[in-house]
Design a protein around this motif. Structure first.
Motif, PDB file in Angstrom:
ATOM      1  N   GLN A 111      32.985  24.264  41.367  1.00 50.26           N
ATOM      2  CA  GLN A 111      33.478  25.370  40.550  1.00 50.26           C
ATOM      3  C   GLN A 111      32.499  26.544  40.590  1.00 50.26           C
ATOM      4  O   GLN A 111      32.903  27.698  40.720  1.00 50.26           O
ATOM      5  CB  GLN A 111      33.702  24.912  39.111  1.00 50.26           C
ATOM      6  CG  GLN A 111      34.290  25.993  38.223  1.00 50.26           C
ATOM      7  CD  GLN A 111      34.533  25.490  36.811  1.00 50.26           C
ATOM      8  OE1 GLN A 111      34.157  24.393  36.445  1.00 50.26           O
ATOM      9  NE2 GLN A 111      35.172  26.321  36.011  1.00 50.26           N
ATOM     10  N   GLU A 135      33.176  30.336  41.985  1.00 50.06           N
ATOM     11  CA  GLU A 135      32.909  31.544  41.197  1.00 50.06           C
ATOM     12  C   GLU A 135      31.990  32.504  41.944  1.00 50.06           C
ATOM     13  O   GLU A 135      32.194  33.720  41.917  1.00 50.06           O
ATOM     14  CB  GLU A 135      32.308  31.164  39.842  1.00 50.06           C
ATOM     15  CG  GLU A 135      33.308  30.511  38.906  1.00 50.06           C
ATOM     16  CD  GLU A 135      32.673  29.964  37.634  1.00 50.06           C
ATOM     17  OE1 GLU A 135      31.471  30.236  37.389  1.00 50.06           O
ATOM     18  OE2 GLU A 135      33.375  29.254  36.899  1.00 50.06           O
ATOM     19  N   ARG A 167      34.011  34.186  44.638  1.00 52.32           N
ATOM     20  CA  ARG A 167      34.874  35.206  44.038  1.00 52.32           C
ATOM     21  C   ARG A 167      34.059  36.448  43.686  1.00 52.32           C
ATOM     22  O   ARG A 167      34.453  37.582  43.985  1.00 52.32           O
ATOM     23  CB  ARG A 167      35.565  34.650  42.790  1.00 52.32           C
ATOM     24  CG  ARG A 167      36.492  35.662  42.107  1.00 52.32           C
ATOM     25  CD  ARG A 167      37.109  35.102  40.832  1.00 52.32           C
ATOM     26  NE  ARG A 167      36.165  34.713  39.832  1.00 52.32           N
ATOM     27  CZ  ARG A 167      35.593  35.546  38.961  1.00 52.32           C
ATOM     28  NH1 ARG A 167      35.897  36.817  38.964  1.00 52.32           N
ATOM     29  NH2 ARG A 167      34.731  35.111  38.063  1.00 52.32           N
ATOM     30  N   ALA A 168      32.899  36.240  43.079  1.00 52.34           N
ATOM     31  CA  ALA A 168      32.046  37.376  42.699  1.00 52.34           C
ATOM     32  C   ALA A 168      31.584  38.144  43.938  1.00 52.34           C
ATOM     33  O   ALA A 168      31.560  39.381  43.934  1.00 52.34           O
ATOM     34  CB  ALA A 168      30.840  36.888  41.891  1.00 52.34           C
ATOM     35  N   ASN A 175      34.554  40.159  45.244  1.00 52.23           N
ATOM     36  CA  ASN A 175      34.804  41.318  44.383  1.00 52.23           C
ATOM     37  C   ASN A 175      33.734  42.395  44.554  1.00 52.23           C
ATOM     38  O   ASN A 175      34.042  43.585  44.579  1.00 52.23           O
ATOM     39  CB  ASN A 175      34.916  40.882  42.919  1.00 52.23           C
ATOM     40  CG  ASN A 175      36.195  40.123  42.658  1.00 52.23           C
ATOM     41  OD1 ASN A 175      37.107  40.087  43.490  1.00 52.23           O
ATOM     42  ND2 ASN A 175      36.293  39.504  41.501  1.00 52.23           N
ATOM     43  N   LYS A 194      41.086  37.650  40.502  1.00 54.58           N
ATOM     44  CA  LYS A 194      41.023  37.310  39.078  1.00 54.58           C
ATOM     45  C   LYS A 194      40.121  36.088  38.896  1.00 54.58           C
ATOM     46  O   LYS A 194      39.643  35.502  39.862  1.00 54.58           O
ATOM     47  CB  LYS A 194      42.437  36.999  38.556  1.00 54.58           C
ATOM     48  CG  LYS A 194      43.395  38.161  38.660  1.00 54.58           C
ATOM     49  CD  LYS A 194      44.754  37.838  38.063  1.00 54.58           C
ATOM     50  CE  LYS A 194      45.462  36.787  38.900  1.00 54.58           C
ATOM     51  NZ  LYS A 194      46.815  36.501  38.437  1.00 54.58           N
ATOM     52  N   ARG A 195      39.928  35.690  37.659  1.00 55.94           N
ATOM     53  CA  ARG A 195      39.060  34.541  37.369  1.00 55.94           C
ATOM     54  C   ARG A 195      39.526  33.269  38.059  1.00 55.94           C
ATOM     55  O   ARG A 195      38.728  32.408  38.404  1.00 55.94           O
ATOM     56  CB  ARG A 195      38.982  34.318  35.853  1.00 55.94           C
ATOM     57  CG  ARG A 195      38.079  35.301  35.168  1.00 55.94           C
ATOM     58  CD  ARG A 195      37.841  34.921  33.703  1.00 55.94           C
ATOM     59  NE  ARG A 195      36.792  35.724  33.126  1.00 55.94           N
ATOM     60  CZ  ARG A 195      36.971  36.925  32.606  1.00 55.94           C
ATOM     61  NH1 ARG A 195      38.170  37.462  32.603  1.00 55.94           N
ATOM     62  NH2 ARG A 195      35.962  37.590  32.095  1.00 55.94           N
ATOM     63  N   ASP A 196      40.836  33.138  38.264  1.00 55.16           N
ATOM     64  CA  ASP A 196      41.363  31.939  38.921  1.00 55.16           C
ATOM     65  C   ASP A 196      41.307  32.031  40.449  1.00 55.16           C
ATOM     66  O   ASP A 196      41.760  31.133  41.150  1.00 55.16           O
ATOM     67  CB  ASP A 196      42.793  31.646  38.460  1.00 55.16           C
ATOM     68  CG  ASP A 196      43.784  32.710  38.889  1.00 55.16           C
ATOM     69  OD1 ASP A 196      43.402  33.670  39.571  1.00 55.16           O
ATOM     70  OD2 ASP A 196      44.976  32.570  38.544  1.00 55.16           O
ATOM     71  N   TYR A 212      43.574  41.101  34.530  1.00 52.46           N
ATOM     72  CA  TYR A 212      42.201  40.997  35.013  1.00 52.46           C
ATOM     73  C   TYR A 212      41.199  40.801  33.888  1.00 52.46           C
ATOM     74  O   TYR A 212      39.990  40.782  34.122  1.00 52.46           O
ATOM     75  CB  TYR A 212      41.838  42.218  35.866  1.00 52.46           C
ATOM     76  CG  TYR A 212      42.337  42.055  37.289  1.00 52.46           C
ATOM     77  CD1 TYR A 212      41.595  41.351  38.227  1.00 52.46           C
ATOM     78  CD2 TYR A 212      43.560  42.582  37.682  1.00 52.46           C
ATOM     79  CE1 TYR A 212      42.044  41.178  39.520  1.00 52.46           C
ATOM     80  CE2 TYR A 212      44.022  42.413  38.979  1.00 52.46           C
ATOM     81  CZ  TYR A 212      43.260  41.715  39.898  1.00 52.46           C
ATOM     82  OH  TYR A 212      43.714  41.538  41.178  1.00 52.46           O
ATOM     83  N   GLY A 213      41.681  40.682  32.663  1.00 52.33           N
ATOM     84  CA  GLY A 213      40.796  40.405  31.538  1.00 52.33           C
ATOM     85  C   GLY A 213      39.907  41.566  31.156  1.00 52.33           C
ATOM     86  O   GLY A 213      38.807  41.363  30.637  1.00 52.33           O
TER      87      GLY A 213
END
Length: 185
Positions: free
Chosen positions: A74, A78, A81-82, A85, A109-111, A140-141
């Motif tokens: 996990q 993350e 993903r970061a 982005n 997105k976070r997912d 997108y929170g």
């Protein structure tokens, strides 16, 4: 004499037929026996391998290790993903006013997914209505969207890494609904 020879020939033929049947039966039985033994041996090998893996996993992979492995997976997801982005924002920051139709780099997105409503380019982003902008911000929170479409668009552009802000320009247009895009240095 001929009758005697015919009888002998018949007996010999019956003996040959009996011998053939016996040989055929033996060969077929031996062949089938070999096939069955091979199949059973393969099945046993497969079952033994599955059981050994199950025992090794149960004895050597404690639940704590599995939990830690999932946590690391996990964290890696993350970080990926970061990184994606961050690279997308850096690339989006390079878009200039001459390139408003240039495709925006996606933000995950976070997912780990990208919104189905992610704008294709700045032109499409600016064409979104106020509710669509708010929905994208929520997806997108981002902070609570305001009632101002312009403020929400500015927040969204900043989030996407775009170096632009919407500003009112009464000099360029006295109409309150017309805006222009300014480059933020």
């Amino acid at each position: 004499m001929m009758d005697i020879q015919d009888e002998k020939l018949d007996r010999d033929m019956q003996g040959i037929k009996a011998l053939q049947e016996e040989v055929l039966k033996k060969d077929v039985i031996e062949h089938l026996k070999a096939v069955v033994e091979r199949d059973v041996s393969d099945l046993i090998d497969t079952l033994v391998q599955e059981q050994v893996e199950a025992v090794l996993q149960a004895e050597h992979l404690r639940p704590e290790l599995l939990t830690e492995l999932r946590r690391h997976e996990q964290e890696l997801s993350e970080v990926e993903r970061a990184l994606h982005n961050s690279e997308s924002r850096r690339a989006n920051a390079q878009i200039r006013t001459a390139d408003l139709q240039r495709r925006l780099y996606t933000i995950r997105k976070r997912d780990g997914t990208v919104s189905l409503h992610f704008p294709e380019n700045i032109h499409a982003l600016l064409g979104m209505d106020g509710e669509a902008v708010k929905a994208l911000m929520r997806e997108y929170g981002l902070d609570k969207p305001s009632d101002s479409r312009d403020r929400n668009l500015n927040s969204l552009m900043q989030f996407l890494g775009l170096s632009y802000q919407l500003v009112r320009s009464p000099v360029l247009s006295p109409h309150p609904r017309i805006h222009h895009l300014d480059f933020c240095a």
